[in-house]
Design an enzyme around this catalytic site. Sequence first.
Site, mmCIF file in Angstrom:
data_model
loop_
_atom_site.group_PDB
_atom_site.id
_atom_site.type_symbol
_atom_site.label_atom_id
_atom_site.label_comp_id
_atom_site.label_asym_id
_atom_site.label_seq_id
_atom_site.Cartn_x
_atom_site.Cartn_y
_atom_site.Cartn_z
ATOM 1 N N CYS A 76 0.762 -7.374 11.774
ATOM 2 C CA CYS A 76 1.047 -7.490 13.232
ATOM 3 C C CYS A 76 0.175 -8.663 13.825
ATOM 4 O O CYS A 76 -0.010 -8.853 15.146
ATOM 5 C CB CYS A 76 0.746 -6.332 13.894
ATOM 6 S SG CYS A 76 1.971 -5.123 13.419
ATOM 7 N N HIS A 103 -10.414 -2.647 11.395
ATOM 8 C CA HIS A 103 -9.489 -3.529 10.875
ATOM 9 C C HIS A 103 -9.168 -4.453 12.125
ATOM 10 O O HIS A 103 -8.275 -4.472 12.634
ATOM 11 C CB HIS A 103 -8.340 -2.743 10.630
ATOM 12 C CG HIS A 103 -7.145 -3.138 9.965
ATOM 13 N ND1 HIS A 103 -5.848 -2.656 10.067
ATOM 14 C CD2 HIS A 103 -7.058 -4.279 9.033
ATOM 15 C CE1 HIS A 103 -4.951 -3.516 9.406
ATOM 16 N NE2 HIS A 103 -5.529 -4.410 8.788
ATOM 17 N N ARG A 143 0.877 -1.370 0.035
ATOM 18 C CA ARG A 143 -0.127 -0.089 -0.021
ATOM 19 C C ARG A 143 0.687 1.196 -0.152
ATOM 20 O O ARG A 143 1.891 1.142 0.717
ATOM 21 C CB ARG A 143 -0.830 0.099 1.159
ATOM 22 C CG ARG A 143 -2.216 -0.869 1.058
ATOM 23 C CD ARG A 143 -3.065 -0.877 2.291
ATOM 24 N NE ARG A 143 -2.305 -1.379 3.522
ATOM 25 C CZ ARG A 143 -1.861 -0.769 4.410
ATOM 26 N NH1 ARG A 143 -1.776 0.923 4.416
ATOM 27 N NH2 ARG A 143 -0.873 -0.962 5.708
ATOM 28 N N SER A 190 -1.201 -3.728 10.077
ATOM 29 C CA SER A 190 -0.969 -4.684 9.003
ATOM 30 C C SER A 190 0.272 -5.262 9.543
ATOM 31 O O SER A 190 1.270 -4.734 9.872
ATOM 32 C CB SER A 190 -0.736 -3.754 7.968
ATOM 33 O OG SER A 190 -1.924 -2.987 7.526
#
Length: 608
Positions: free
Chosen positions: A275, A251, A81, A273
Amino acid sequence: MTAATVPGIDNAPTSNARLLSWVREVAELTTPDRIEWCEGSDAEWERMTSRLVEAGTFVKLDEAKKPNSFWAVSDPEDVARVEERTFICSAEEADAGPTNNWMDPAEMKAILKDLYRGCMRGRTMYVIPFCMGPLDAEDPKLGVEITDSEYVVCSMRIMTRMGASVLPLLDGPTGEDFVPALHSVGAPLEPGQDDVPWPCNETKYITHFPETREIWSYGSGYGGNALLGKKCYALRIASVMARDEGWLAEHMLILKLISPEDKVYYVAAAFPSACGKTNLAMLQPTVPGWRAETIGDDIAWMRFGEDGRLYAVNPEYGFFGVAPGTNWKTNPNAMRTIEQGNSLFTNVALTDDRDVWWEGLEGEPQHLTSWKNEDWTPDSDQPAAHPNSRYCTPISQCPVVAPEWNDPKGVPISAILFGGRRKETVPLVTEARDWQHGTFMGATMSSEKTAAAAGGLGQVRRDPMAMLPFLGYNVGDYFQHWVNIGKSADGGKLPKIFYVNWFRRGADGRFLWPGFGENSRVLKWTIERMEGSAAATETAIGFVPTVDALDLDGLDTPREDIEAAMAVDVEEWKAEIPLIEEWFEKVGAKLPSSMRDELEALKLRLGM
Ligand code: GTP
Ligand code: SPV
Ligand code: MN
């Protein structure tokens, strides 16, 4: 070429007027050679994957090892990203808030229209109707992605409910509410020009128009930049819908835990992200008698049910998981899922017998083709797989998927975990005092940056609720929304909130806590806290388990390490306070006063 002459516009399989006029408008702007409406069939998958094999984008893996699966490597500059190129184009800059890039919607659209003009020349424009969440939801969340990438079409087929099954909904009573999501790799082809395996453009824009609920993406073919149902819709646009409609788009993974007494608990967890969401979502508990099943690994939509509890739905249909580190020991259920095939692997390494490999996977191949499409041997000084390389695989293949994963009602959440990747300060697990305190924990959580986004690896940054890159509006308003959700609910029915950290390290740099399946020990404690049966010590930052309260039976990690992983070091926390203050400065005027109160109360408890 005008749209009227573009094959595909007149035989559209829908009568949705808004959709038809949008498709026509985009075709006129981008001038593709042809239009294809995606139906999501096996025949279409065959056609699309063959095209990609021919183009050199895909290599078909050995049918005996990974049936119906493909290996792809991206352009080396298109691997994650791009947060600096991601914009929230609300009418007012204040509504995007201090954490998002902003541009005036008209200005952004003018820039993008210039880029989109003729950008699909020489290519096919695919129209992908999709639905985030179960098709039989009361209020199905529809989208249509237009893309010029076959890779995106194949990925969307795994990651979303798409194609023919969505058409009746688009022609139904709420069909006109679909989110238009426009994507182009930005690589038109001149007549006779050869294509490259991974077309993309140096110029990239990932843009969102929250008021008009539109997504325009340009220049990247990768992951969250290009599969627009995922982060762009199910988080950035959906977070705005959720704010307006009184729910949460987060998320978060969704996990079902079953106790030895067969009692069922559902847990949602927000980690940034790379993790640990996917790993926890497919957890294989090491505590005897406990079982776990998967509902989702990345995104949770949570609404109040009639009984006043928060119910979570996974809007996705596949897993887009980090490959490196995944193996039969850390995540056997992910291995079993991909082994069944029907999967795409991007930026991992290819073995000489057409299987996939990545760092951390079992086996020691002596020769590979790396993600850079180069020869690789064990003495190469570069990793064989990119750190953000991914597998894309259907949820339905997961051997531990919960039978209710597709239930539009969702599952009632008992606990919410927040967690980051911190080598110091943050203990293994802390229980919040109440919802507002838990909101404060989420609002101030921090994590070291990972390879899931371009740039700044390892840097500690605040990542509130793991939503920093995914919020569609002002972060201060978002915190207030969380506080309001707590106030609107019957307190006793709200999930309990915990803050976890699997990534604390010892002086020598090794992880103090073994993680993965052993995280079930922490989950067991959280559940026993809800049941009122586990001991905890009250500290300045919240309740932490007494060492004896954690079930450590059969764990061979040294006791000192576990104690160090669980320790609340007041000096470290005092050093954290200025960082939280700096963060709250950044949040600015919209920071809820209740969050400031929580900070002041924490300082007092720390003796500051
Ligand atoms: P996104 O898909 O980017 O949102 O990531 P994610 O949150 O799903 O992360 P994932 O589960 O894929 O894990 C990312 C990396 O962290 C992998 O390399 C894992 O091996 C590693 N990891 C996951 N859980 C643990 C854990 O409990 N302990 C340790 N030490 N590493 C972990
Ligand atoms: C993440 O970065 O959190 C992901 C991968 O889940 S992507 O789809 O690229 O956003
Ligand atoms: Mn994610």
